[in-house]
Design a protein around this motif. Structure first.
Motif, mmCIF file in Angstrom:
data_model
loop_
_atom_site.group_PDB
_atom_site.id
_atom_site.type_symbol
_atom_site.label_atom_id
_atom_site.label_comp_id
_atom_site.label_asym_id
_atom_site.label_seq_id
_atom_site.Cartn_x
_atom_site.Cartn_y
_atom_site.Cartn_z
ATOM 1 N N GLY A 25 0.815 -1.214 0.000
ATOM 2 C CA GLY A 25 0.000 0.000 0.000
ATOM 3 C C GLY A 25 0.845 1.259 0.000
ATOM 4 O O GLY A 25 0.551 2.230 -0.697
ATOM 5 N N LEU A 26 1.920 1.243 0.778
ATOM 6 C CA LEU A 26 2.835 2.374 0.798
ATOM 7 C C LEU A 26 3.495 2.570 -0.566
ATOM 8 O O LEU A 26 3.645 3.705 -1.043
ATOM 9 C CB LEU A 26 3.901 2.173 1.880
ATOM 10 C CG LEU A 26 4.877 3.315 2.103
ATOM 11 C CD1 LEU A 26 4.132 4.587 2.479
ATOM 12 C CD2 LEU A 26 5.880 2.949 3.181
ATOM 13 N N GLY A 27 3.849 1.483 -1.218
ATOM 14 C CA GLY A 27 4.442 1.564 -2.554
ATOM 15 C C GLY A 27 3.472 2.133 -3.567
ATOM 16 O O GLY A 27 3.824 2.982 -4.388
ATOM 17 N N VAL A 28 2.209 1.683 -3.510
ATOM 18 C CA VAL A 28 1.184 2.193 -4.430
ATOM 19 C C VAL A 28 0.953 3.685 -4.179
ATOM 20 O O VAL A 28 0.860 4.476 -5.121
ATOM 21 C CB VAL A 28 -0.128 1.389 -4.282
ATOM 22 C CG1 VAL A 28 -1.281 2.070 -4.996
ATOM 23 C CG2 VAL A 28 0.051 -0.027 -4.810
ATOM 24 N N LEU A 29 0.884 4.067 -2.931
ATOM 25 C CA LEU A 29 0.670 5.478 -2.591
ATOM 26 C C LEU A 29 1.816 6.364 -3.096
ATOM 27 O O LEU A 29 1.589 7.384 -3.747
ATOM 28 C CB LEU A 29 0.512 5.638 -1.075
ATOM 29 C CG LEU A 29 0.322 7.072 -0.581
ATOM 30 C CD1 LEU A 29 -0.994 7.625 -1.105
ATOM 31 C CD2 LEU A 29 0.376 7.118 0.933
ATOM 32 N N SER A 30 3.048 5.958 -2.824
ATOM 33 C CA SER A 30 4.183 6.784 -3.270
ATOM 34 C C SER A 30 4.290 6.792 -4.789
ATOM 35 O O SER A 30 4.602 7.824 -5.387
ATOM 36 C CB SER A 30 5.490 6.313 -2.632
ATOM 37 O OG SER A 30 5.819 5.020 -3.069
ATOM 38 N N GLY A 31 3.998 5.686 -5.440
ATOM 39 C CA GLY A 31 4.016 5.646 -6.904
ATOM 40 C C GLY A 31 2.946 6.536 -7.504
ATOM 41 O O GLY A 31 3.171 7.235 -8.479
ATOM 42 N N SER A 32 1.762 6.534 -6.893
ATOM 43 C CA SER A 32 0.665 7.383 -7.377
ATOM 44 C C SER A 32 1.008 8.856 -7.245
ATOM 45 O O SER A 32 0.732 9.658 -8.137
ATOM 46 C CB SER A 32 -0.619 7.082 -6.599
ATOM 47 O OG SER A 32 -1.018 5.753 -6.784
ATOM 48 N N VAL A 33 1.601 9.227 -6.134
ATOM 49 C CA VAL A 33 2.010 10.621 -5.933
ATOM 50 C C VAL A 33 3.048 11.021 -6.980
ATOM 51 O O VAL A 33 2.974 12.096 -7.577
ATOM 52 C CB VAL A 33 2.547 10.841 -4.500
ATOM 53 C CG1 VAL A 33 3.236 12.179 -4.364
ATOM 54 C CG2 VAL A 33 1.416 10.703 -3.498
ATOM 55 N N THR A 34 4.008 10.148 -7.236
ATOM 56 C CA THR A 34 5.047 10.440 -8.231
ATOM 57 C C THR A 34 4.452 10.591 -9.623
ATOM 58 O O THR A 34 4.763 11.554 -10.343
ATOM 59 C CB THR A 34 6.121 9.324 -8.232
ATOM 60 O OG1 THR A 34 6.683 9.240 -6.927
ATOM 61 C CG2 THR A 34 7.199 9.606 -9.259
ATOM 62 N N ILE A 35 3.585 9.666 -10.012
ATOM 63 C CA ILE A 35 2.954 9.743 -11.334
ATOM 64 C C ILE A 35 2.095 10.992 -11.435
ATOM 65 O O ILE A 35 2.110 11.689 -12.458
ATOM 66 C CB ILE A 35 2.138 8.466 -11.614
ATOM 67 C CG1 ILE A 35 3.104 7.292 -11.824
ATOM 68 C CG2 ILE A 35 1.229 8.638 -12.821
ATOM 69 C CD1 ILE A 35 2.436 5.942 -11.891
ATOM 70 N N GLY A 36 1.352 11.322 -10.376
ATOM 71 C CA GLY A 36 0.538 12.541 -10.381
ATOM 72 C C GLY A 36 1.390 13.782 -10.551
ATOM 73 O O GLY A 36 1.032 14.695 -11.288
ATOM 74 N N TRP A 37 2.536 13.828 -9.871
ATOM 75 C CA TRP A 37 3.436 14.974 -10.000
ATOM 76 C C TRP A 37 3.978 15.077 -11.420
ATOM 77 O O TRP A 37 4.070 16.175 -11.978
ATOM 78 C CB TRP A 37 4.581 14.844 -8.998
ATOM 79 C CG TRP A 37 5.538 15.979 -9.085
ATOM 80 C CD1 TRP A 37 5.411 17.209 -8.518
ATOM 81 C CD2 TRP A 37 6.762 16.009 -9.816
ATOM 82 N NE1 TRP A 37 6.483 18.004 -8.851
ATOM 83 C CE2 TRP A 37 7.329 17.279 -9.653
ATOM 84 C CE3 TRP A 37 7.421 15.072 -10.595
ATOM 85 C CZ2 TRP A 37 8.530 17.644 -10.241
ATOM 86 C CZ3 TRP A 37 8.624 15.435 -11.174
ATOM 87 C CH2 TRP A 37 9.161 16.703 -10.994
ATOM 88 N N ILE A 38 4.340 13.965 -12.030
ATOM 89 C CA ILE A 38 4.855 13.973 -13.411
ATOM 90 C C ILE A 38 3.784 14.477 -14.369
ATOM 91 O O ILE A 38 4.058 15.303 -15.241
ATOM 92 C CB ILE A 38 5.360 12.574 -13.806
ATOM 93 C CG1 ILE A 38 6.643 12.240 -13.042
ATOM 94 C CG2 ILE A 38 5.589 12.476 -15.315
ATOM 95 C CD1 ILE A 38 7.089 10.797 -13.168
ATOM 96 N N ILE A 39 2.564 14.002 -14.210
ATOM 97 C CA ILE A 39 1.470 14.455 -15.077
ATOM 98 C C ILE A 39 1.228 15.944 -14.889
ATOM 99 O O ILE A 39 1.071 16.687 -15.856
ATOM 100 C CB ILE A 39 0.195 13.632 -14.812
ATOM 101 C CG1 ILE A 39 0.383 12.196 -15.320
ATOM 102 C CG2 ILE A 39 -1.025 14.277 -15.456
ATOM 103 C CD1 ILE A 39 -0.705 11.237 -14.903
ATOM 104 N N PHE A 40 1.208 16.410 -13.638
ATOM 105 C CA PHE A 40 1.009 17.831 -13.365
ATOM 106 C C PHE A 40 2.111 18.665 -14.007
ATOM 107 O O PHE A 40 1.847 19.689 -14.636
ATOM 108 C CB PHE A 40 0.962 18.084 -11.858
ATOM 109 C CG PHE A 40 0.923 19.536 -11.504
ATOM 110 C CD1 PHE A 40 -0.256 20.260 -11.611
ATOM 111 C CD2 PHE A 40 2.070 20.199 -11.074
ATOM 112 C CE1 PHE A 40 -0.293 21.606 -11.292
ATOM 113 C CE2 PHE A 40 2.037 21.545 -10.752
ATOM 114 C CZ PHE A 40 0.855 22.245 -10.863
ATOM 115 N N ALA A 41 3.359 18.233 -13.852
ATOM 116 C CA ALA A 41 4.488 18.977 -14.424
ATOM 117 C C ALA A 41 4.395 19.003 -15.945
ATOM 118 O O ALA A 41 4.665 20.029 -16.573
ATOM 119 C CB ALA A 41 5.812 18.355 -13.984
ATOM 120 N N PHE A 42 4.001 17.902 -16.547
ATOM 121 C CA PHE A 42 3.853 17.859 -17.999
ATOM 122 C C PHE A 42 2.740 18.801 -18.448
ATOM 123 O O PHE A 42 2.903 19.553 -19.409
ATOM 124 C CB PHE A 42 3.552 16.425 -18.462
ATOM 125 C CG PHE A 42 3.266 16.322 -19.930
ATOM 126 C CD1 PHE A 42 4.304 16.402 -20.853
ATOM 127 C CD2 PHE A 42 1.978 16.161 -20.396
ATOM 128 C CE1 PHE A 42 4.053 16.321 -22.207
ATOM 129 C CE2 PHE A 42 1.716 16.078 -21.751
ATOM 130 C CZ PHE A 42 2.758 16.164 -22.662
#
Length: 178
Positions: A25-42
Motif C-alpha cells: 500500500g505504501l508503494g502504491v501510494l508513493s508511486g501514485s504521488v510520483t505519477i501525479g506529480w509527473i502528469i502535473f508537471a507535464f
C-alpha cells in the motif's frame, strides 16, 4: 496483529500478510504521488496555441509560457526552436533555425505598453552579435512610430499584439488543414 507487553513496554507483532499488505500500500501510494506529480508537471509545461486565442489570454500567460507559445508558432511552420528565456538571455528569448540553415533571434515582450525604438535598436545589435540573419520582436503591446520607422529596411520583423493574435489563429487553421 498482536500487541503484548514485555518488561513494561508494548511490542507490536504483525502478521506477515499484513506486513506485506501495508508495504504494498505504501508503494502504491508513493508511486501514485510520483505519477501525479509527473502528469502535473507535464500539463504545466505543455503549451497549446489554443491557450492564446486573444490578447487577454496572452497577457494571462507567464513570461515563460508566452515564450513557449511564440516558439510553437515557429515550430508549426517547420522551424527548429530553442527557448532560452531567463534573466541572462542577453535579449534573446528564442533561437530559431529555419530549414534554410539560417539563424534567427526572437525577443518576446509580454506587456500592454508600447515598445520603443531603443528596444528595437538593442535587438538589432543583439542580432549582429549573435551572427543571426534575422530578428523578431514579438509583443502583446504595440510599437511606437519611432520603433516602426527605425526597423524599416532592416532584417527585423515586428509583431504587435493584434498581429500576433492573427498569426496564431492563422497558424491554428493551417495545422488543422494538415
Amino acid at each position: 496483529m498482536l500487541i503484548y507487553w514485555q518488561g513494561g513496554q508494548p511490542i507490536l507483532v504483525m502478521l506477515t500478510a499484513l506486513d506485506h499488505l501495508l508495504f504494498a500500500g505504501l508503494g502504491v501510494l508513493s508511486g501514485s504521488v510520483t505519477i501525479g506529480w509527473i502528469i502535473f508537471a507535464f500539463q504545466e509545461r505543455r503549451i497549446r496555441l489554443s491557450d492564446a486565442q486573444n490578447l487577454d489570454a496572452l497577457l494571462a500567460l507567464s513570461p515563460e509560457k508566452f515564450e513557449r507559445v511564440v516558439a510553437e508558432v515557429f515550430k508549426a511552420y517547420g522551424h527548429q526552436t530553442q527557448v532560452l528565456g531567463g534573466s541572462s538571455d542577453h535579449g534573446v528569448d528564442i533561437i530559431v533555425t529555419p530549414n534554410e540553415g539560417e539563424k534567427w533571434v526572437v525577443q518576446c515582450k509580454r506587456y500592454s505598453g508600447s515598445v520603443g525604438e531603443p528596444i528595437v535598436r538593442d535587438l538589432f545589435g543583439t542580432m549582429q552579435h549573435e551572427g543571426a540573419q534575422r530578428a523578431y520582436l514579438i509583443t502583446t503591446g504595440s510599437f511606437t512610430a519611432q520603433a516602426l520607422e527605425w526597423a524599416e529596411g532592416k532584417p527585423i520583423v515586428l509583431y504587435d499584439g493584434e498581429a500576433l493574435v492573427t498569426l496564431i489563429r492563422r497558424t491554428q487553421q493551417r495545422k488543422k488543414r494538415s
